[in-house]
Design a protein around this motif. Sequence first.
Motif, PDB file in Angstrom:
ATOM      1  N   THR A  63     -50.341   7.376  31.255  1.00 18.32           N
ATOM      2  CA  THR A  63     -49.970   6.338  30.294  1.00 18.32           C
ATOM      3  C   THR A  63     -50.809   5.088  30.498  1.00 18.32           C
ATOM      4  O   THR A  63     -51.331   4.500  29.540  1.00 18.32           O
ATOM      5  N   LEU A  64     -50.957   4.677  31.777  1.00 15.35           N
ATOM      6  CA  LEU A  64     -51.756   3.482  32.058  1.00 15.35           C
ATOM      7  C   LEU A  64     -53.223   3.683  31.692  1.00 15.35           C
ATOM      8  O   LEU A  64     -53.868   2.788  31.142  1.00 15.35           O
ATOM      9  N   ALA A  66     -54.421   5.749  29.440  1.00 16.49           N
ATOM     10  CA  ALA A  66     -54.544   5.778  27.979  1.00 16.49           C
ATOM     11  C   ALA A  66     -54.499   4.365  27.406  1.00 16.49           C
ATOM     12  O   ALA A  66     -55.261   4.029  26.485  1.00 16.49           O
ATOM     13  N   GLU A  67     -53.611   3.518  27.948  1.00 13.40           N
ATOM     14  CA  GLU A  67     -53.547   2.135  27.472  1.00 13.40           C
ATOM     15  C   GLU A  67     -54.829   1.378  27.808  1.00 13.40           C
ATOM     16  O   GLU A  67     -55.343   0.618  26.968  1.00 13.40           O
ATOM     17  N   ALA A  70     -57.512   2.454  25.479  1.00  7.47           N
ATOM     18  CA  ALA A  70     -57.333   1.883  24.145  1.00  7.47           C
ATOM     19  C   ALA A  70     -57.796   0.428  24.114  1.00  7.47           C
ATOM     20  O   ALA A  70     -58.451  -0.009  23.158  1.00  7.47           O
ATOM     21  N   VAL A  71     -57.480  -0.329  25.173  1.00  7.95           N
ATOM     22  CA  VAL A  71     -57.924  -1.723  25.244  1.00  7.95           C
ATOM     23  C   VAL A  71     -59.443  -1.794  25.340  1.00  7.95           C
ATOM     24  O   VAL A  71     -60.088  -2.632  24.689  1.00  7.95           O
ATOM     25  N   ARG A  74     -60.886  -1.006  22.013  1.00  6.75           N
ATOM     26  CA  ARG A  74     -60.660  -2.107  21.086  1.00  6.75           C
ATOM     27  C   ARG A  74     -61.633  -3.253  21.358  1.00  6.75           C
ATOM     28  O   ARG A  74     -62.200  -3.832  20.429  1.00  6.75           O
TER      29      ARG A  74
END
Length: 232
Positions: A63-64, A66-67, A70-71, A74
């Motif tokens: 989860t970390l 993937a986040e 994503a950041v 972005r």
Amino acid sequence: MAYLPAAVLALITVYLAYRLNRAWRIMRELADSVRTRETTLIERRPGYGIDRCAGELRLELNTLIAEARAVRDRDRDYLHQIETTLGSIREAVLILDESNYVRMANEAARQLLASDRELLGRRIESLLPSVAFLDYMKSVRGGNRKGNELVELARGGERLWFEVTGAVVKDAGGQHLCLFVLHDITKLKALENMRTEFVANVSHELRTPVTVIRGFTDTLLEEGDELSSEDR
């Protein structure tokens, strides 16, 4: 207490060694996952003990990661959009991080600084070794902005002049970045110097005839009645 049979001790030792080796492999896999920022596979069976803890840890790490990915994507898209937008601007644009490393530079900045290497990741001190610019950068970071700043830079056998404007901006991660726009006024400065030299030369060349004419004029005003018409 009765001693355990040697076979039982051997089985316990083998089992403990197996569990320790499995724990080591799990920790190694998790460490590699964090280092490479790649998610790991999660076993379908819940397991128990260290397997269960490892499964929960894998889930949290995935989860970390993937986040974070994503950041990162972005931010990359955000910087790409800015770079595309600034690519059509004629003025040189530089974005510096908090440690004075170049975070982004448009094509005009690359041409203006005439760098044979990539600008990204280099310190601005090596690209613009100007005391005036460094002082202006400090004032911008300190919030004491004072409009434009005229900066002179010696490069090879020529001298370059820039009109610099700076501002502090924040990126998506909250880091304070410095945005600088550099307008090359070297040609304008050269024209200004030519104008100054021309005016000085004209003034010098006109000083002698004007002095002579003034002397004759003073003579006519003071002694005109005493001079013959031919002399006048």
